[in-house]
Each structure stands twice: as structure tokens, then as C-alpha cells.
Design a protein around this motif. Structure first.
Motif, PDB file in Angstrom:
ATOM      1  N   ASN A 356       0.834  -1.211   0.000  1.00 23.63           N
ATOM      2  CA  ASN A 356       0.000   0.000   0.000  1.00 23.63           C
ATOM      3  C   ASN A 356       0.862   1.252   0.000  1.00 23.63           C
ATOM      4  OD1 ASN A 356      -1.510  -2.147   1.936  1.00 23.63           O
ATOM      5  ND2 ASN A 356      -2.976  -1.087   0.648  1.00 23.63           N
ATOM      6  N   ALA A 357       1.916   1.226   0.813  1.00 21.38           N
ATOM      7  CA  ALA A 357       2.835   2.361   0.865  1.00 21.38           C
ATOM      8  C   ALA A 357       3.517   2.566  -0.479  1.00 21.38           C
ATOM      9  CB  ALA A 357       3.881   2.139   1.966  1.00 21.38           C
ATOM     10  N   ALA A 358       3.876   1.462  -1.130  1.00 22.83           N
ATOM     11  CA  ALA A 358       4.521   1.556  -2.442  1.00 22.83           C
ATOM     12  C   ALA A 358       3.576   2.149  -3.477  1.00 22.83           C
ATOM     13  CB  ALA A 358       4.997   0.176  -2.890  1.00 22.83           C
ATOM     14  N   ALA A 359       2.269   1.753  -3.405  1.00 22.83           N
ATOM     15  CA  ALA A 359       1.283   2.291  -4.344  1.00 22.83           C
ATOM     16  C   ALA A 359       1.120   3.792  -4.147  1.00 22.83           C
ATOM     17  CB  ALA A 359      -0.058   1.581  -4.153  1.00 22.83           C
ATOM     18  N   LEU A 360       0.990   4.226  -2.887  1.00 24.95           N
ATOM     19  CA  LEU A 360       0.886   5.659  -2.614  1.00 24.95           C
ATOM     20  C   LEU A 360       2.198   6.373  -2.934  1.00 24.95           C
ATOM     21  CD1 LEU A 360      -1.058   5.646   0.796  1.00 24.95           C
ATOM     22  CD2 LEU A 360      -1.975   6.063  -1.484  1.00 24.95           C
ATOM     23  N   GLY A 361       3.300   5.649  -2.794  1.00 28.07           N
ATOM     24  CA  GLY A 361       4.610   6.225  -3.086  1.00 28.07           C
ATOM     25  C   GLY A 361       4.825   6.569  -4.538  1.00 28.07           C
ATOM     26  N   THR A 362       4.010   5.984  -5.429  1.00 27.47           N
ATOM     27  CA  THR A 362       4.128   6.315  -6.850  1.00 27.47           C
ATOM     28  C   THR A 362       3.728   7.758  -7.127  1.00 27.47           C
ATOM     29  OG1 THR A 362       1.880   5.543  -7.354  1.00 27.47           O
ATOM     30  CG2 THR A 362       3.665   3.926  -7.534  1.00 27.47           C
ATOM     31  N   VAL A 363       3.040   8.351  -6.176  1.00 26.51           N
ATOM     32  CA  VAL A 363       2.629   9.754  -6.298  1.00 26.51           C
ATOM     33  C   VAL A 363       3.288  10.614  -5.224  1.00 26.51           C
ATOM     34  CG1 VAL A 363       0.693  11.373  -6.242  1.00 26.51           C
ATOM     35  CG2 VAL A 363       0.405   9.122  -7.304  1.00 26.51           C
ATOM     36  N   PHE A 364       3.305  10.105  -3.990  1.00 25.50           N
ATOM     37  CA  PHE A 364       3.753  10.910  -2.852  1.00 25.50           C
ATOM     38  C   PHE A 364       5.190  10.620  -2.415  1.00 25.50           C
ATOM     39  CE2 PHE A 364      -0.899  10.376  -2.410  1.00 25.50           C
ATOM     40  CZ  PHE A 364      -1.288  11.707  -2.421  1.00 25.50           C
ATOM     41  N   THR A 365       5.971   9.893  -3.199  1.00 25.47           N
ATOM     42  CA  THR A 365       7.332   9.420  -2.886  1.00 25.47           C
ATOM     43  C   THR A 365       7.264   8.283  -1.870  1.00 25.47           C
ATOM     44  OG1 THR A 365       7.902  10.828  -0.979  1.00 25.47           O
ATOM     45  CG2 THR A 365       8.233  11.773  -3.185  1.00 25.47           C
ATOM     46  N   ASP A 366       8.337   7.506  -1.789  1.00 27.05           N
ATOM     47  CA  ASP A 366       8.347   6.331  -0.917  1.00 27.05           C
ATOM     48  C   ASP A 366       8.122   6.711   0.544  1.00 27.05           C
ATOM     49  OD1 ASP A 366       8.786   4.749  -3.101  1.00 27.05           O
ATOM     50  OD2 ASP A 366      10.958   4.601  -2.810  1.00 27.05           O
ATOM     51  N   LYS A 367       8.815   7.755   0.998  1.00 25.43           N
ATOM     52  CA  LYS A 367       8.666   8.174   2.388  1.00 25.43           C
ATOM     53  C   LYS A 367       7.272   8.733   2.652  1.00 25.43           C
ATOM     54  CE  LYS A 367      13.572   9.147   3.199  1.00 25.43           C
ATOM     55  NZ  LYS A 367      14.575  10.181   3.525  1.00 25.43           N
ATOM     56  N   GLY A 368       6.752   9.479   1.686  1.00 27.68           N
ATOM     57  CA  GLY A 368       5.411  10.034   1.828  1.00 27.68           C
ATOM     58  C   GLY A 368       4.371   8.946   1.886  1.00 27.68           C
ATOM     59  N   GLY A 369       4.498   7.924   1.027  1.00 29.16           N
ATOM     60  CA  GLY A 369       3.563   6.803   1.036  1.00 29.16           C
ATOM     61  C   GLY A 369       3.589   6.064   2.354  1.00 29.16           C
ATOM     62  N   ALA A 370       4.801   5.821   2.879  1.00 31.11           N
ATOM     63  CA  ALA A 370       4.939   5.140   4.169  1.00 31.11           C
ATOM     64  C   ALA A 370       4.317   5.963   5.287  1.00 31.11           C
ATOM     65  CB  ALA A 370       6.418   4.883   4.462  1.00 31.11           C
ATOM     66  N   LEU A 371       4.482   7.284   5.223  1.00 22.53           N
ATOM     67  CA  LEU A 371       3.940   8.171   6.259  1.00 22.53           C
ATOM     68  C   LEU A 371       2.416   8.177   6.232  1.00 22.53           C
ATOM     69  CD1 LEU A 371       4.650  10.178   8.490  1.00 22.53           C
ATOM     70  CD2 LEU A 371       4.635  11.997   6.762  1.00 22.53           C
ATOM     71  N   ILE A 372       1.828   8.245   5.036  1.00 26.10           N
ATOM     72  CA  ILE A 372       0.367   8.251   4.910  1.00 26.10           C
ATOM     73  C   ILE A 372      -0.227   6.953   5.453  1.00 26.10           C
ATOM     74  CG2 ILE A 372      -1.560   8.229   3.280  1.00 26.10           C
ATOM     75  CD1 ILE A 372       0.133  10.093   1.499  1.00 26.10           C
ATOM     76  N   ILE A 373       0.380   5.810   5.088  1.00 27.64           N
ATOM     77  CA  ILE A 373      -0.112   4.522   5.567  1.00 27.64           C
ATOM     78  C   ILE A 373       0.035   4.430   7.076  1.00 27.64           C
ATOM     79  CG2 ILE A 373       0.332   2.036   5.570  1.00 27.64           C
ATOM     80  CD1 ILE A 373      -1.216   3.006   3.150  1.00 27.64           C
ATOM     81  N   ALA A 374       1.162   4.922   7.597  1.00 28.46           N
ATOM     82  CA  ALA A 374       1.391   4.869   9.042  1.00 28.46           C
ATOM     83  C   ALA A 374       0.357   5.694   9.797  1.00 28.46           C
ATOM     84  CB  ALA A 374       2.793   5.359   9.376  1.00 28.46           C
ATOM     85  N   VAL A 375       0.111   6.916   9.326  1.00 27.97           N
ATOM     86  CA  VAL A 375      -0.879   7.787   9.977  1.00 27.97           C
ATOM     87  C   VAL A 375      -2.273   7.180   9.855  1.00 27.97           C
ATOM     88  CG1 VAL A 375      -2.007  10.037   9.896  1.00 27.97           C
ATOM     89  CG2 VAL A 375       0.478   9.890   9.662  1.00 27.97           C
ATOM     90  N   GLY A 376      -2.601   6.681   8.651  1.00 32.15           N
ATOM     91  CA  GLY A 376      -3.911   6.063   8.444  1.00 32.15           C
ATOM     92  C   GLY A 376      -4.120   4.868   9.354  1.00 32.15           C
ATOM     93  N   LEU A 377      -3.120   3.986   9.415  1.00 35.68           N
ATOM     94  CA  LEU A 377      -3.229   2.813  10.274  1.00 35.68           C
ATOM     95  C   LEU A 377      -3.330   3.206  11.744  1.00 35.68           C
ATOM     96  CD1 LEU A 377      -0.792   0.119   8.802  1.00 35.68           C
ATOM     97  CD2 LEU A 377      -3.230  -0.125   9.221  1.00 35.68           C
ATOM     98  N   ALA A 378      -2.541   4.188  12.145  1.00 41.64           N
ATOM     99  CA  ALA A 378      -2.547   4.614  13.546  1.00 41.64           C
ATOM    100  C   ALA A 378      -3.917   5.148  13.952  1.00 41.64           C
ATOM    101  CB  ALA A 378      -1.474   5.675  13.773  1.00 41.64           C
ATOM    102  N   LEU A 379      -4.501   6.006  13.110  1.00 42.11           N
ATOM    103  CA  LEU A 379      -5.810   6.568  13.434  1.00 42.11           C
ATOM    104  C   LEU A 379      -6.899   5.507  13.371  1.00 42.11           C
ATOM    105  CD1 LEU A 379      -5.618   9.989  11.541  1.00 42.11           C
ATOM    106  CD2 LEU A 379      -5.451   9.603  14.006  1.00 42.11           C
ATOM    107  N   PHE A 380      -6.862   4.677  12.318  1.00 39.36           N
ATOM    108  CA  PHE A 380      -7.851   3.609  12.186  1.00 39.36           C
ATOM    109  C   PHE A 380      -7.785   2.679  13.397  1.00 39.36           C
ATOM    110  CE2 PHE A 380      -8.072   3.573   7.225  1.00 39.36           C
ATOM    111  CZ  PHE A 380      -8.707   4.793   7.274  1.00 39.36           C
ATOM    112  N   ALA A 381      -6.563   2.263  13.752  1.00 42.93           N
ATOM    113  CA  ALA A 381      -6.396   1.297  14.833  1.00 42.93           C
ATOM    114  C   ALA A 381      -6.788   1.877  16.184  1.00 42.93           C
ATOM    115  CB  ALA A 381      -4.946   0.809  14.869  1.00 42.93           C
ATOM    116  N   PHE A 382      -6.404   3.135  16.461  1.00 42.16           N
ATOM    117  CA  PHE A 382      -6.741   3.736  17.752  1.00 42.16           C
ATOM    118  C   PHE A 382      -8.252   3.905  17.904  1.00 42.16           C
ATOM    119  CE2 PHE A 382      -7.273   7.567  20.521  1.00 42.16           C
ATOM    120  CZ  PHE A 382      -6.882   6.954  21.703  1.00 42.16           C
TER     121      PHE A 382
END
Length: 467
Positions: A356-382
Motif C-alpha cells: 500500500n505504501a509503495a502504491a501511494l509512493g508512486t505519487v507521494f514518494t516512498d517516504k510520503g507513502g509510508a507516512l500516509i499509511i502509518a498515519v492512516g493505520l494509527a488513526l484507524f487502529a486507535f
């Protein structure tokens, strides 16, 4: 431990195997037939009276929350890691065609969730503190009769225990894992993961305690703000990826529809049988929106809405938003990123959020994709932790009475720290099994009380037709 794991694996194979999935879908089909497809006939009416009222101010009395807060609390429990990692697993193991069966499950599940919520409001009651309480345990006992109380208790046991695992420790573990992924992306040599996990666990435990001990109104107020925010951020990010790779959409939809019935023609035979594609699509659909499991009705029962059908409409919206919108966008972003940028989905191998991070990284860069997934997972999980805290509390209260509420909540908060610092692979498996076992008592009640759902539905729409 190996013996426990093997026993649980055998039970899990039955609980989440084809028979249970058929039972879940079958109950949804029965309810859809008996209500003449209320989720289709009245879809526009449901959206008008749920999504259309998002910005309307409404008041709730003591011991209750607004209809939107109730839906947000329930949605917080269903929108979780299954919407990201779960869909990735379905696509990588079942191929693009699994998304089609995900849609079918959601369309049927809308009526299941509608019926659950309707019954929860219909048979709820006030507890010692003046709060509205309800859910499967109440509509089993009050709807089917007191002779069925044993089934109510069975549901509560499964749900209260599952809350510690799949609704708590596993979710917190996903938060710490996603945070560590981001840290590693920016600093590959970082070696302080254990310290970070402990600190995160303590912070999350404090936040959980603040919300949980504040009562149902504070929980509803937090979820009302957190759920829309996290959903909008994630939806927009996925939409940007899909639009960026829009030229791949014809091929993506072709493979979704063709792959649903001819997986070998899309994946070169690596996915296997059509049954595997259906199983993964249905399994992840049910796991994502929880229609039929009986968890969300416990949140909806706290609503200030007095008409069971009106609150039931939020059940339709809930499944639509969770599965048709969020899960679909996860799948489309993944496939569009794969087709447009050459991401190797490696069909037949367990998918991870790194895809998922790699897919988002195709637009938002690898680090950006990882950050979006991390924030999304953190909020969803909490948000899932907060909702399951309520579910577990309600189940414990039903069995042992009000005196058991605080001790259960204290243990729940402690488990947050445990989940952040320990390997919970076995806990995940056991909680997953308990989560599935919850569905059995609930499905029995839904089938047995389907006549009540039909009568309430007819009553409501007869009254609206006369206005």
C-alpha cells in the motif's frame, strides 16, 4: 503453546471457513429477501437521512449520544487495519477478482447491519447509570425470550475476550509497527524500536483511559471528530493515486470483473480456483465491515434516536462507507499503482502494508507513502481500540453487572501497553477465532427475529408515506 495454537487453528478453520462465510452471506440474503431489498429500494432515502444530516446539529440527552456519534463510534470499530492490510491480502492472494466478491458481500451486508442496528434500538434498555445499553445480548434475551439468555451470555463471553485481542492488543501492535516502519524509512539504522514501542504504549494507554473513563458521551464526541478526519485523509490520498494512474482504470476494472469468474485468465493460474477468489473477497468483506458479527449494534444502541429504522439506516451507510468506498479505494489504488508503475503484487504471497505504501509512493514518494499509511493505520487502529473498549465493557456489564465495569476497563487499558511491547501473533489468531464465534449467536438471533425487522420496516415506511 504449540498445542493451543494447533487447536485454535482447527477451530479458526471452521469459524472463518466456507460454512461460516456461507452462513453470514445466507443470513444477509434471507434478510434482504424478507425486507424486499430495503438496502436497494431505500438507498437514496438512507443516504439522505444519514450522510445528508452530517452537518446538522443535534442534541442528545443524558446517557445517550447523537445518531451520527453512534454511527461514528460503530464505524470507528469497523474501519481498521482490515481496510488496508486486509484488502491487500485479498488482492495478493485472491487476485483482482476478489474485489468483485467484496462488493457483493457488502451489498448483502448492508441489510444485515441494518437489521442488527434496528434490533439493538428496538430492544435496548437503560442501565443503572441511565445510559442506553443494547446489542445482540439484549435482543437475544428480550426478543427470543429469557430461555435464550445462555446464548446472550455466550455472545458476551466471546466478545469481551475478543475485545482484548482483535480490538486492543492487535490494533496497538499495528500502530507501533507502522510507526517503526516510518522511522526505518527515514533512519534505516535506528535501533530503539523497543523503547519507542513502550513509550507509544504508555501514551496510547493514557489517551484510551481519558476517553474510556469519560463515559459514552466523551467516546461519542471523540469518534465523531476522529472518524471523519481519518476517513477523508485516507480517501483523498487513494483518490489522488487512482486519478494519477487513471489510464489504467479500464484494465483494472476488466481484471476485477473477469478475474471474479476466471482468475487463471488474469493471473496466469497462480491464484488457483474461483472458490479461492470468492473466499478471499467474502472473508475480507465480512472482516472489514463486521456485518453479522454483532459488534456495531452495541454502539448504535446508545443513540438518542427513538425510531429503530431511522438508526438502522446508519447501518446501511456504515457498510457502504467502510467497504464500498474505503476498501474499494484501497484496492483500486493498489491495482492502479501496480499497473501504472510496475509494482509487483506477487499474487499468491501474503500481502503487507508495504505494498500500500509503495502504491501511494508512486505519487507521494516512498517516504510520503509510508507516512500516509502509518498515519492512516494509527488513526484507524486507535479508533478501533476506543470502540472495542465500549463493546467489551457492555458485554462484561451484561454478565457481571455494573460493578464489573471499572475493573474490566482498567485491565483493558493495561492490555494496551502489553500490545505495544509484545509479540502477539498467537493472540491475533485466538482473537480472530473469538471474533468469528461472536457471529454464531448473533446470526441465530437475526434469523429468529427477522419478522420483527420486517414489521418495523413496514411500519416506518408506511408512516413516512402518510406524511
Amino acid at each position: 503453546m504449540e498445542l493451543i495454537a494447533s487447536i485454535n487453528s482447527a477451530i479458526n478453520g471452521v469459524v472463518w471457513g466456507p460454512p461460516m462465510l456461507i452462513l453470514l452471506v445466507g443470513a444477509g440474503i434471507l434478510l434482504s429477501c424478507r425486507t424486499a431489498g430495503v438496502q436497494f429500494r431505500k438507498f437514496g432515502y438512507a443516504m439522505k437521512n444519514t450522510l445528508g444530516k452530517v452537518f446538522q446539529k443535534s442534541q442528545a440527552g443524558e446517557g445517550e449520544i447523537t445518531p451520527f456519534q453512534a454511527m461514528s463510534t460503530a464505524l470507528a470499530g469497523t474501519v481498521g487495519t482490515g481496510n488496508i492490510a486486509g484488502i491487500t491480502a485479498a488482492v495478493t492472494l485472491g487476485g483482482p477478482g476478489s474485489i468483485f466478491w467484496l462488493w457483493i458481500t457488502a451489498l448483502i451486508g448492508m441489510c444485515t447491519k441494518y437489521s442488527e442496528v434496528l434490533l439493538a434500538v428496538k430492544f435496548r434498555e437503560r442501565n443503572k447509570f441511565g445510559d442506553w445499553v443494547g446489542g445482540p445480548m439484549y435482543y437475544i434475551q428480550k426478543g427470543l425470550g429469557r430461555n435464550w439468555k445462555w446464548l446472550s451470555i455466550l455472545f458476551c463471553i466471546f466478545a469481551a475476550l475478543a475485545a482484548f485481542g482483535i480490538g486492543n492488543a492487535v490494533q496497538v501492535g499495528n500502530i507501533t509497527s507502522s510507526v517503526n516502519t516510518v522511522i526505518t524509512a527515514f533512519n534505516p539504522d535506528f535501533a530503539g524500536q523497543k523503547t519507542v514501542n513502550l513509550v507509544l504504549g504508555i501514551i496510547l494507554a493514557v489517551l484510551t483511559a481519558i476517553v474510556l473513563f469519560g463515559g459514552i458521551k466523551r467516546l461519542g464526541a471523540v469518534c465523531e471528530k476522529l472518524v471523519p478526519f481519518m476517513a477523508v485523509v485516507y480517501i483523498v490520498a487513494c483518490l489522488v493515486v487512482v486519478i494519477y494512474h487513471c489510464r489504467t482504470l479500464p484494465a483494472v476494472f476488466h481484471d476485477i470483473f473477469v478475474g471474479a469468474f476466471s482468475p487463471q485468465g488474469i493471473t496466469g493460474g497462480t491464484v488457483g480456483s474461483m472458490m479461492l477468489v470468492i473466499t478471499w473477497g467474502v472473508k475480507r468483506g465480512v472482516f472489514s465491515n463486521e456485518a453479522g458479527l454483532g459488534s456495531a449494534p452495541m454502539a448504535h444502541a446508545a443513540t438518542s434516536e427513538t425510531d429503530p429504522v431511522k438508526q438502522g439506516l446508519y447501518g446501511i451507510f456504515e457498510v457502504f462507507m467502510d467497504t464500498i468506498v474505503i476498501c474499494t479505494l484501497t484496492g483500486l489504488a493498489l491495482l492502479c499503482g501496480s499497473y501504472g508503475a510496475g509494482i509487483d503484487l506477487n499474487y499468491g504471497v501474503q500481502g503487507t502494508t508495504s505494498l500500500n505504501a509503495a502504491a501511494l509512493g508512486t505519487v507521494f514518494t516512498d517516504k510520503g507513502g509510508a507516512l500516509i499509511i502509518a498515519v492512516g493505520l494509527a488513526l484507524f487502529a486507535f479508533s478501533t481500540v476506543l470502540s472495542w473498549a465500549l463493546y467489551g465493557t457492555r458485554c462484561c456489564e451484561f454478565i457481571f453487572g455494573p460493578k464489573a465495569i471499572k475493573p474490566y476497563q482498567v485491565v483493558f487499558v493495561i492490555v494496551v501497553i502489553v500490545g505495544a511491547t509484545m509479540d502477539l501473533s498467537l493472540a491475533w489468531d485466538i482473537a480472530d477465532t473469538l471474533n468469528g464465534l461472536m457471529a454464531i449467536p448473533n446470526l441465530i438471533a437475526l434469523v429468529g427475529l427477522s419478522g420483527v425487522v420486517v414489521r418495523e420496516t413496514k411500519r416506518h415506511f408506511a408512516e413516512t408515506a402518510n406524511k
